[in-house]
Scaffold this motif. Structure first.
Motif, PDB file in Angstrom:
ATOM      1  N   ASN A 310       0.807  -1.221   0.000  1.00  0.00           N
ATOM      2  CA  ASN A 310       0.000   0.000   0.000  1.00  0.00           C
ATOM      3  C   ASN A 310       0.842   1.273   0.000  1.00  0.00           C
ATOM      4  O   ASN A 310       0.293   2.371   0.095  1.00  0.00           O
ATOM      5  N   ALA A 311       2.153   1.132  -0.083  1.00  0.00           N
ATOM      6  CA  ALA A 311       3.024   2.311  -0.120  1.00  0.00           C
ATOM      7  C   ALA A 311       2.887   3.021  -1.461  1.00  0.00           C
ATOM      8  O   ALA A 311       2.486   2.428  -2.467  1.00  0.00           O
ATOM      9  N   SER A 312       3.201   4.317  -1.472  1.00  0.00           N
ATOM     10  CA  SER A 312       3.101   5.087  -2.717  1.00  0.00           C
ATOM     11  C   SER A 312       4.041   4.527  -3.784  1.00  0.00           C
ATOM     12  O   SER A 312       3.729   4.514  -4.971  1.00  0.00           O
ATOM     13  N   VAL A 313       5.239   4.074  -3.344  1.00  0.00           N
ATOM     14  CA  VAL A 313       6.162   3.360  -4.229  1.00  0.00           C
ATOM     15  C   VAL A 313       6.396   1.992  -3.595  1.00  0.00           C
ATOM     16  O   VAL A 313       7.206   1.857  -2.670  1.00  0.00           O
ATOM     17  N   PRO A 314       5.673   0.980  -4.018  1.00  0.00           N
ATOM     18  CA  PRO A 314       5.720  -0.323  -3.346  1.00  0.00           C
ATOM     19  C   PRO A 314       6.995  -1.118  -3.641  1.00  0.00           C
ATOM     20  O   PRO A 314       7.028  -1.977  -4.530  1.00  0.00           O
ATOM     21  N   LEU A 315       8.067  -0.821  -2.899  1.00  0.00           N
ATOM     22  CA  LEU A 315       9.327  -1.553  -3.017  1.00  0.00           C
ATOM     23  C   LEU A 315       9.449  -2.502  -1.832  1.00  0.00           C
ATOM     24  O   LEU A 315       9.496  -2.062  -0.673  1.00  0.00           O
ATOM     25  N   ALA A 316       9.510  -3.775  -2.110  1.00  0.00           N
ATOM     26  CA  ALA A 316       9.531  -4.781  -1.045  1.00  0.00           C
ATOM     27  C   ALA A 316      10.866  -4.799  -0.304  1.00  0.00           C
ATOM     28  O   ALA A 316      10.904  -5.037   0.902  1.00  0.00           O
ATOM     29  N   TYR A 317      11.962  -4.538  -1.018  1.00  0.00           N
ATOM     30  CA  TYR A 317      13.301  -4.752  -0.451  1.00  0.00           C
ATOM     31  C   TYR A 317      13.530  -3.958   0.830  1.00  0.00           C
ATOM     32  O   TYR A 317      13.920  -4.514   1.860  1.00  0.00           O
ATOM     33  N   SER A 318      13.296  -2.646   0.783  1.00  0.00           N
ATOM     34  CA  SER A 318      13.562  -1.804   1.955  1.00  0.00           C
ATOM     35  C   SER A 318      12.638  -2.176   3.114  1.00  0.00           C
ATOM     36  O   SER A 318      13.063  -2.175   4.281  1.00  0.00           O
ATOM     37  N   TYR A 319      11.385  -2.516   2.799  1.00  0.00           N
ATOM     38  CA  TYR A 319      10.443  -2.910   3.853  1.00  0.00           C
ATOM     39  C   TYR A 319      10.889  -4.213   4.529  1.00  0.00           C
ATOM     40  O   TYR A 319      10.876  -4.323   5.757  1.00  0.00           O
ATOM     41  N   VAL A 320      11.270  -5.192   3.724  1.00  0.00           N
ATOM     42  CA  VAL A 320      11.693  -6.487   4.273  1.00  0.00           C
ATOM     43  C   VAL A 320      12.952  -6.343   5.108  1.00  0.00           C
ATOM     44  O   VAL A 320      13.073  -6.918   6.197  1.00  0.00           O
ATOM     45  N   GLN A 321      13.911  -5.554   4.625  1.00  0.00           N
ATOM     46  CA  GLN A 321      15.149  -5.337   5.373  1.00  0.00           C
ATOM     47  C   GLN A 321      14.862  -4.677   6.719  1.00  0.00           C
ATOM     48  O   GLN A 321      15.443  -5.035   7.743  1.00  0.00           O
ATOM     49  N   LYS A 322      13.976  -3.717   6.707  1.00  0.00           N
ATOM     50  CA  LYS A 322      13.629  -2.998   7.941  1.00  0.00           C
ATOM     51  C   LYS A 322      12.840  -3.874   8.905  1.00  0.00           C
ATOM     52  O   LYS A 322      13.107  -3.890  10.115  1.00  0.00           O
ATOM     53  N   THR A 323      11.892  -4.627   8.383  1.00  0.00           N
ATOM     54  CA  THR A 323      10.990  -5.410   9.222  1.00  0.00           C
ATOM     55  C   THR A 323      11.639  -6.666   9.788  1.00  0.00           C
ATOM     56  O   THR A 323      11.499  -6.972  10.973  1.00  0.00           O
ATOM     57  N   TYR A 324      12.389  -7.376   8.951  1.00  0.00           N
ATOM     58  CA  TYR A 324      12.929  -8.669   9.364  1.00  0.00           C
ATOM     59  C   TYR A 324      14.361  -8.595   9.900  1.00  0.00           C
ATOM     60  O   TYR A 324      14.769  -9.474  10.648  1.00  0.00           O
ATOM     61  N   TRP A 325      15.104  -7.558   9.495  1.00  0.00           N
ATOM     62  CA  TRP A 325      16.499  -7.461   9.929  1.00  0.00           C
ATOM     63  C   TRP A 325      16.828  -6.134  10.629  1.00  0.00           C
ATOM     64  O   TRP A 325      17.988  -5.867  10.927  1.00  0.00           O
ATOM     65  N   ASN A 326      15.841  -5.314  10.833  1.00  0.00           N
ATOM     66  CA  ASN A 326      16.038  -4.037  11.532  1.00  0.00           C
ATOM     67  C   ASN A 326      17.098  -3.173  10.852  1.00  0.00           C
ATOM     68  O   ASN A 326      17.925  -2.522  11.508  1.00  0.00           O
ATOM     69  N   VAL A 327      17.080  -3.158   9.536  1.00  0.00           N
ATOM     70  CA  VAL A 327      18.031  -2.356   8.770  1.00  0.00           C
ATOM     71  C   VAL A 327      17.423  -0.986   8.505  1.00  0.00           C
ATOM     72  O   VAL A 327      16.288  -0.873   8.048  1.00  0.00           O
TER      73      VAL A 327
END
Length: 494
Positions: A310-327
């Motif tokens: 649902n993001a304005s620019v739906p990029l999975a990579y940054s979300y996954v890195q932040k959510t699963y690895w706290n990057v």
């Protein structure tokens, strides 16, 4: 007697065999650590023959940590949301080679074939990357001995275990060094390896800067804009270059950017369609893959709408890195991470020291963006410099990666990220080491005894070592050995 490139070839092969042996020894002698990490779900119905057990015995230590993800993606695709953090070229190549192996060697099951395929891919990519790196260094420094020393150090780099394990470092290093050399030589189809590097690792995007820079560099040489040396700021130089650019230059640069980024854009579209639009079909996945998702609370493709959809620019990579690895920006700056900062300190220091020395040597030319030398005030003053001016773009690239490592990634990852992406660490250490050979000029890169050996090199037979030599060798070889021990037993490493 071996020419330098052939010597590099054999030494690269030798180091890969040594890494394999160390991994087997450590994996057999030390019990595996029970890490709280992803472990690929295995097919319980798959037959395991004696040949498969041998493969597991020899190579199991290479499949740790991210290797588990790559093997899972290669076999089942992007089934879980957290797998989207890994780019597709390496697992796709594993899949392709494994399918060929299962046809040629039906003794092995699919899982074993994939492990063998990954090992072969990394072996070939590493050996080719060492040779390409030698050619790149010789092109920049115009010095055989320097190129030879740097390539030898690359073969024993402190992240060596990751170049043999089921990681994408070897493939990415090969593509990156190829892009660097191809950009210098203005190869016409440079966008192809560029696109592949972007599909291998996320930081492959910054490689686009190399063909663009050298396209402008060659434009400056052809136009001979000597009068612009008097411009004393970057904006003035940049503006003059833009005015000199012709339609052909714009088309070349734009086409390189667009074609290189096209596969990356298609990947984002694929991720969005698979996880945000497609409906979930249980029959499309094996039972053990579904069961693993339930047991570990993993989000399956198409099952639910992920937040990033649902993001304005739906990029999975940054979300996954932040959510699963706290990057994320400064997220790793915690007291408990101090040991990891210490672990990354050597490569950060070496790379920054190289950048600092280059800037110090060319502080009067930095505003010229490395496109041409500034004229000395007096022609009688000629200073021999340690670094060539053609290193400018590599220094900028290395500085960007350093800043990215310091502020955004898990800091310990800096070792393998920088070791596979920038040549600065090898160039600095090769220039720092005291090795000098006084033989015939054609053999000056090695001693007469070593030049006839496939594996014996200067640092193994040197009679005297300076303190700097000892530090460099202790760091490179020490990290290689400790890395094999830690990684193969599922212990945290770089």
């Amino acid at each position: 007697m071996y020419a330098p490139r052939k010597k590099i070839l054999w030494f690269a092969i030798t180091t890969r065999i040594v890494i394999l042996k160390l991994q087997v020894i450590f994996n057999v002698l030390i019990p595996d650590h029970h890490a709280d990490a992803f472990k690929r779900p295995l097919d319980p119905t798959e037959k395991v023959a004696l040949c498969d057990q041998i493969v597991n015995f020899l190579f199991n230590g290479f499949t740790r940590w991210d290797g588990e993800y790559f093997l899972h993606i290669a076999r089942y695709g992007y089934t879980y949301e957290n797998t989207l953090a890994f780019y597709p070229l390496y697992p796709a190549m594993i899949r392709i080679v494994a399918v060929i192996l299962t046809k040629a060697l039906p003794l092995f099951n699919m899982q074993s074939s994939m492990i063998i395929a990954a090992i072969l891919i990394n072996f070939v990519c590493f050996v080719k990357s060492a040779i390409i790196f030698y050619d790149l260094t010789e092109c920049i420094f115009q010095n055989t001995t320097m190129a030879y020393k740097a390539a030898i150090l690359y073969c024993i780099n402190p992240a060596s275990i990751f170049f043999s394990a089921l990681y994408s470092e070897s493939m990415f290093a090969y593509l990156t060094f190829y892009i660097m050399l191809g950009s210098i030589k203005c190869m016409p189809n440079i966008y192809f390896p560029l696109a592949l590097s972007i599909l291998t690792r996320s930081n492959g995007i910054v490689n686009i800067g190399f063909p663009i820079y050298f396209e402008l560099h060659n434009l400056c040489k052809s136009e001979r804009i000597e009068k612009y040396r008097r411009k004393h700021n970057v904006l003035s130089i940049s503006w003059q270059i833009l005015k000199l650019m012709k339609l052909k230059n714009y088309i070349t640069i734009l086409s390189t950017i667009i074609i290189s980024l096209s596969p990356f854009i298609l990947l984002q579209i694929y991720n969005y369609m698979k996880f945000c639009i497609s409906t979930f079909d249980k029959s499309s996945l094996p039972a053990h893959v579904l069961q693993y998702a339930v047991e570990n609370n993993l989000i399956l493709a198409g099952k639910t709408d992920s937040i990033w959809c649902n993001a304005s620019v739906p990029l999975a990579y940054s979300y996954v890195q932040k959510t699963y690895w706290n990057v994320g920006f400064l997220r790793y700056y915690q007291f408990k991470q101090i040991p990891n900062f210490v672990l990354a300190l050597p490569i950060l220091y070496i790379t920054l020291q190289c950048i600092k020395e280059f800037i110090s040597e060319y502080r009067d030319e930095l505003h010229l963006l490395g496109f041409f030398n500034s004229k000395a005030k007096r022609e009688s003053i000629i200073k021999v410099k340690k670094y060539p001016l053609s290193m400018f773009v590599f220094v900028v690239h290395g500085l960007f990666l350093i800043m990215f490592c310091l502020f955004f990634v898990h800091i310990q990852v800096s070792t393998r990220l920088l070791a596979s992406a920038t040549p600065l660490i090898y160039w600095y250490c090769a220039l720092t080491m005291s090795h000098k050979c006084i033989n015939h000029i054609d053999l000056q890169y090695e001693s007469s005894e070593n030049i006839c050996s496939k594996w014996k090199v200067f640092f193994l037979s040197q009679e005297q070592y300076t303190l700097q030599d000892k530090f460099i060798l202790f760091y490179f070889i020490g990290y290689t050995i400790v890395g094999c021990f830690m990684f193969s037993n599922f212990l945290p490493w770089t």
